[in-house]
Design an enzyme around this catalytic site. Structure first.
Site, PDB file in Angstrom:
ATOM      1  N   ARG A  82      33.658 -47.021 -25.246  1.00 11.63           N
ATOM      2  CA  ARG A  82      33.125 -47.390 -26.559  1.00 11.63           C
ATOM      3  C   ARG A  82      33.711 -48.716 -27.020  1.00 11.63           C
ATOM      4  O   ARG A  82      34.889 -48.988 -26.805  1.00 11.63           O
ATOM      5  CB  ARG A  82      33.456 -46.278 -27.571  1.00 11.63           C
ATOM      6  CG  ARG A  82      32.222 -45.542 -28.022  1.00 11.63           C
ATOM      7  CD  ARG A  82      32.552 -44.302 -28.766  1.00 11.63           C
ATOM      8  NE  ARG A  82      33.286 -44.535 -30.011  1.00 11.63           N
ATOM      9  CZ  ARG A  82      33.597 -43.576 -30.867  1.00 11.63           C
ATOM     10  NH1 ARG A  82      33.226 -42.328 -30.613  1.00 11.63           N
ATOM     11  NH2 ARG A  82      34.264 -43.840 -31.966  1.00 11.63           N
ATOM     12  N   ARG A 112      34.348 -38.328 -44.794  1.00 10.10           N
ATOM     13  CA  ARG A 112      35.505 -39.107 -44.363  1.00 10.10           C
ATOM     14  C   ARG A 112      36.199 -39.796 -45.527  1.00 10.10           C
ATOM     15  O   ARG A 112      37.179 -40.513 -45.333  1.00 10.10           O
ATOM     16  CB  ARG A 112      34.994 -40.184 -43.445  1.00 10.10           C
ATOM     17  CG  ARG A 112      35.591 -40.213 -42.095  1.00 10.10           C
ATOM     18  CD  ARG A 112      34.760 -41.241 -41.389  1.00 10.10           C
ATOM     19  NE  ARG A 112      35.388 -41.749 -40.238  1.00 10.10           N
ATOM     20  CZ  ARG A 112      35.062 -41.360 -39.012  1.00 10.10           C
ATOM     21  NH1 ARG A 112      34.215 -40.408 -38.810  1.00 10.10           N
ATOM     22  NH2 ARG A 112      35.635 -41.937 -37.997  1.00 10.10           N
ATOM     23  N   ARG A 143      41.347 -48.039 -37.017  1.00 11.68           N
ATOM     24  CA  ARG A 143      40.689 -46.744 -37.272  1.00 11.68           C
ATOM     25  C   ARG A 143      41.723 -45.707 -37.719  1.00 11.68           C
ATOM     26  O   ARG A 143      41.456 -44.900 -38.611  1.00 11.68           O
ATOM     27  CB  ARG A 143      39.964 -46.274 -36.010  1.00 11.68           C
ATOM     28  CG  ARG A 143      38.723 -47.101 -35.719  1.00 11.68           C
ATOM     29  CD  ARG A 143      38.230 -46.937 -34.297  1.00 11.68           C
ATOM     30  NE  ARG A 143      37.909 -45.569 -33.958  1.00 11.68           N
ATOM     31  CZ  ARG A 143      37.853 -45.109 -32.715  1.00 11.68           C
ATOM     32  NH1 ARG A 143      38.106 -45.903 -31.693  1.00 11.68           N
ATOM     33  NH2 ARG A 143      37.539 -43.861 -32.490  1.00 11.68           N
ATOM     34  N   LYS A 164      36.925 -34.079 -31.996  1.00  6.76           N
ATOM     35  CA  LYS A 164      35.829 -33.572 -32.852  1.00  6.76           C
ATOM     36  C   LYS A 164      34.509 -33.541 -32.072  1.00  6.76           C
ATOM     37  O   LYS A 164      33.796 -32.547 -32.088  1.00  6.76           O
ATOM     38  CB  LYS A 164      35.664 -34.464 -34.107  1.00  6.76           C
ATOM     39  CG  LYS A 164      36.899 -34.549 -34.972  1.00  6.76           C
ATOM     40  CD  LYS A 164      36.681 -35.403 -36.212  1.00  6.76           C
ATOM     41  CE  LYS A 164      36.397 -36.867 -35.941  1.00  6.76           C
ATOM     42  NZ  LYS A 164      37.492 -37.609 -35.284  1.00  6.76           N
ATOM     43  N   ARG A 216      38.979 -42.552 -22.928  1.00  2.44           N
ATOM     44  CA  ARG A 216      37.659 -41.920 -23.116  1.00  2.44           C
ATOM     45  C   ARG A 216      36.549 -42.710 -22.416  1.00  2.44           C
ATOM     46  O   ARG A 216      36.511 -43.922 -22.451  1.00  2.44           O
ATOM     47  CB  ARG A 216      37.331 -41.827 -24.601  1.00  2.44           C
ATOM     48  CG  ARG A 216      35.896 -41.352 -24.828  1.00  2.44           C
ATOM     49  CD  ARG A 216      35.614 -40.961 -26.238  1.00  2.44           C
ATOM     50  NE  ARG A 216      35.984 -41.970 -27.197  1.00  2.44           N
ATOM     51  CZ  ARG A 216      36.053 -41.751 -28.506  1.00  2.44           C
ATOM     52  NH1 ARG A 216      35.784 -40.546 -28.979  1.00  2.44           N
ATOM     53  NH2 ARG A 216      36.393 -42.720 -29.327  1.00  2.44           N
TER      54      ARG A 216
END
Ligand code: AP5
Length: 243
Positions: free
Chosen positions: A176, A97, A187, A22, A143
């Site tokens: 992160r 969400r 998550r 996203k 990431r």
């Protein structure tokens, strides 16, 4: 179309699980159409970093991989959508969400955004990025994000030219805090339980379009541009798309 010139595309909503791409896609869309990317995750992280009241409330919740309460997030989004740069359109990345956030957003757009700020009423384009579940863990653990401007890399699929240094602005790349395996699992659980119903909400309204997020970044972007530029004529028009 000259990149960066604001185009009246109206609201665009990106849905998809953690790691679907996203943020990666929202940055490209924002640049092409000259509209702001509104990432609720980025705004919350910036609040946590600054130690604001909202940040203090959100910090522990985010570290556990759970969702921040709806009222806090909706107030934050309302404040951002009232800013002048949102008038030609905006791209929401990570919001709504929950079903409650989706209902809130519809009401906000109807009763405040279109009435007061935006003369041409234009329903949001809702795009879900579908990705094979097994790829998500690797995408998230690989990431790296640049500290200065949030440019996104991946040590497996999109490595920077120099390890841990952003190609664009030379700043340090970091992992992160919530990209640890145990938090990623939480998550993903939150996504399954609370965010899947959001896609159903838009599907029932006939407004959901899906793109194949397993393809390379550029090809996913190409699908997105097609959807945005054929908005209104989308349903059933291409083998890529469908609820
Ligand atoms: P948020 O920051 O929104 O995180 P998320 O939804 O979990 O999504 P991510 O940012 O992890 O993934 P992404 O889909 O943006 O993927 P990306 O492009 O980076 O939310 C964080 C937290 O904030 C939440 O857990 C919650 O606590 C809170 N929060 C936020 N919004 C909230 C809300 N509305 N309500 C309540 N709480 C909220 O890509 C991932 C990786 O994959 C990158 O390394 C990238 O390079 C790579 N990649 C991307 N596309 C491709 C591709 N096509 N092929 C190969 N690799 C790819």
């Amino acid at each position: 179309m000259a990149e960066g010139t604001a185009v009246n595309v109206g609201p665009i909503i990106l849905l998809g699980p953690p790691g679907a791409g996203k943020g990666t896609q929202a940055k490209r869309i924002a640049e092409r159409y000259g509209i702001p990317q509104i990432s609720t995750g980025d705004i919350l992280r910036s609040n946590v970093q600054r130690g604001s009241e909202l940040g203090l409330q959100a910090k522990a919740i985010m570290a556990r991989g759970e969702l921040v309460p709806d009222d806090l997030v909706c107030n934050m989004v309302a404040a951002r959508l009232r800013e002048a740069d949102c008038v030609p359109g905006f791209i929401l990345d990570g919001f709504p969400r929950t079903a409650a956030q989706a209902g809130w957003l519809d009401a906000f757009l109807e009763h405040e955004f279109f009435d007061n700020l935006h003369a041409d009423k234009c329903l949001p384009i809702v795009i879900r990025i579908d990705v094979d579940y097994n790829r998500l863990l690797q995408r998230l653990t690989g990431r790296r994000t640049c500290l200065a401007n949030g440019h996104i890399y991946n040590v497996y699929s999109q490595p920077p030219r120099v390890a841990d240094v952003c190609d664009v602005d030379g700043s340090q790349l970091v992992t992160r805090n919530d990209d640890r395996e145990e938090v990623i699992r939480e998550r993903l659980k939150a996504y399954d339980l609370q965010t899947r119903p959001v896609a159903e909400y838009y599907q029932q309204k006939g407004r959901l379009v899906s793109v194949n997020g397993d393809l390379p970044v550029e090809q996913v972007t190409g699908q997105m541009y097609w959807v945005i530029e054929h908005h209104g004529a989308v349903e059933g028009m291409s083998p890529f798309y469908g609820g």
